[in-house]
Design a protein around this motif. Structure first.
Motif, PDB file in Angstrom:
ATOM      1  N   UNK A   1      20.287   6.403 -12.951  1.00 47.10           N
ATOM      2  CA  UNK A   1      21.264   5.435 -13.449  1.00 47.10           C
ATOM      3  C   UNK A   1      22.094   6.077 -14.554  1.00 47.10           C
ATOM      4  N   UNK A   2      23.326   5.578 -14.690  1.00 52.36           N
ATOM      5  CA  UNK A   2      24.230   6.022 -15.745  1.00 52.36           C
ATOM      6  C   UNK A   2      24.902   4.801 -16.346  1.00 52.36           C
ATOM      7  N   UNK A   3      24.937   4.730 -17.662  1.00 51.33           N
ATOM      8  CA  UNK A   3      25.577   3.611 -18.331  1.00 51.33           C
ATOM      9  C   UNK A   3      27.091   3.725 -18.182  1.00 51.33           C
ATOM     10  N   UNK A   4      27.711   2.620 -17.772  1.00 49.00           N
ATOM     11  CA  UNK A   4      29.166   2.565 -17.678  1.00 49.00           C
ATOM     12  C   UNK A   4      29.717   2.522 -19.096  1.00 49.00           C
ATOM     13  N   UNK A   5      30.633   3.401 -19.397  1.00 49.91           N
ATOM     14  CA  UNK A   5      31.209   3.491 -20.743  1.00 49.91           C
ATOM     15  C   UNK A   5      32.592   2.858 -20.799  1.00 49.91           C
TER      16      UNK A   5
ATOM     17  N   UNK B   1      29.275  -1.671 -10.359  1.00 49.09           N
ATOM     18  CA  UNK B   1      28.138  -1.454 -11.236  1.00 49.09           C
ATOM     19  C   UNK B   1      27.314  -2.720 -11.303  1.00 49.09           C
ATOM     20  N   UNK B   2      26.109  -2.588 -11.806  1.00 52.93           N
ATOM     21  CA  UNK B   2      25.189  -3.714 -11.959  1.00 52.93           C
ATOM     22  C   UNK B   2      24.647  -3.718 -13.379  1.00 52.93           C
TER      23      UNK B   2
ATOM     24  N   UNK C   1      17.496  -2.042 -23.143  1.00 52.99           N
ATOM     25  CA  UNK C   1      18.611  -2.962 -23.318  1.00 52.99           C
ATOM     26  C   UNK C   1      19.361  -3.111 -22.003  1.00 52.99           C
ATOM     27  N   UNK C   2      19.922  -4.275 -21.762  1.00 56.66           N
ATOM     28  CA  UNK C   2      20.677  -4.502 -20.534  1.00 56.66           C
ATOM     29  C   UNK C   2      22.080  -3.925 -20.669  1.00 56.66           C
ATOM     30  N   UNK C   3      22.381  -2.980 -19.805  1.00 57.72           N
ATOM     31  CA  UNK C   3      23.678  -2.313 -19.793  1.00 57.72           C
ATOM     32  C   UNK C   3      24.312  -2.422 -18.411  1.00 57.72           C
ATOM     33  N   UNK C   4      25.639  -2.283 -18.360  1.00 58.88           N
ATOM     34  CA  UNK C   4      26.270  -2.085 -17.052  1.00 58.88           C
ATOM     35  C   UNK C   4      25.993  -0.640 -16.627  1.00 58.88           C
ATOM     36  N   UNK C   5      25.465  -0.473 -15.423  1.00 56.67           N
ATOM     37  CA  UNK C   5      25.132   0.874 -14.956  1.00 56.67           C
ATOM     38  C   UNK C   5      25.604   1.094 -13.523  1.00 56.67           C
TER      39      UNK C   5
END
Length: 126
Positions: free
Chosen positions: A91-95, A61-62, A80-84
């Motif tokens: 894109x999908x946010x890493x949970x 992920x980035x 907001x900066x998220x891991x995706x």
């Protein structure tokens, strides 16, 4: 593990000098190269678009500035900066990544600043 993943792990787990160094990276580039950091920013923008359009390799992920859906208790509706992860231009946010107390405080402070800036921007429109 990709460099972006390492950066995110450090963000979630380190404090002190690392954060100061990251905050001052643009000035450090200018000082070292005696040139603008614009090329570095352009290169980052190209990497961002590449990952978004072509996708992230499986299992990686980035970090990307995306529209918050409330993940990680960040208020929805801000960028907001998220891991995706990225696939097919989406894109999908890493949970589920662990967040320690120090990182939680930094995330909350950043989110609060962004909410205030958004409110200020909207107030200028009235």
């Amino acid at each position: 593990m990709m460099l972006e993943n390492i950066y995110m792990l450090l963000f979630f787990r380190l404090d002190g000098e690392f954060i100061t160094t990251v905050q001052q990276r643009g000035a450090a580039i200018i000082k070292a190269r005696k040139l603008s950091s614009a090329l570095s920013a352009a290169s980052s923008a190209c990497d961002h678009i590449r990952d978004w359009v072509l996708g992230t390799p499986k299992g990686t992920w980035v970090s990307m500035g995306v529209y918050s859906d409330g993940s990680y208790d960040v208020p929805p509706g801000i960028i907001f900066s998220y891991p995706v992860t990225c696939e097919n231009g989406n894109w999908s946010i890493v949970q589920g990544l662990p967040i320690n107390e120090f990182s939680r405080k930094k995330l909350d402070a950043t989110a609060n600043e962004l909410v205030e800036e958004k409110a200020l921007a909207y107030s200028c429109l009235n």
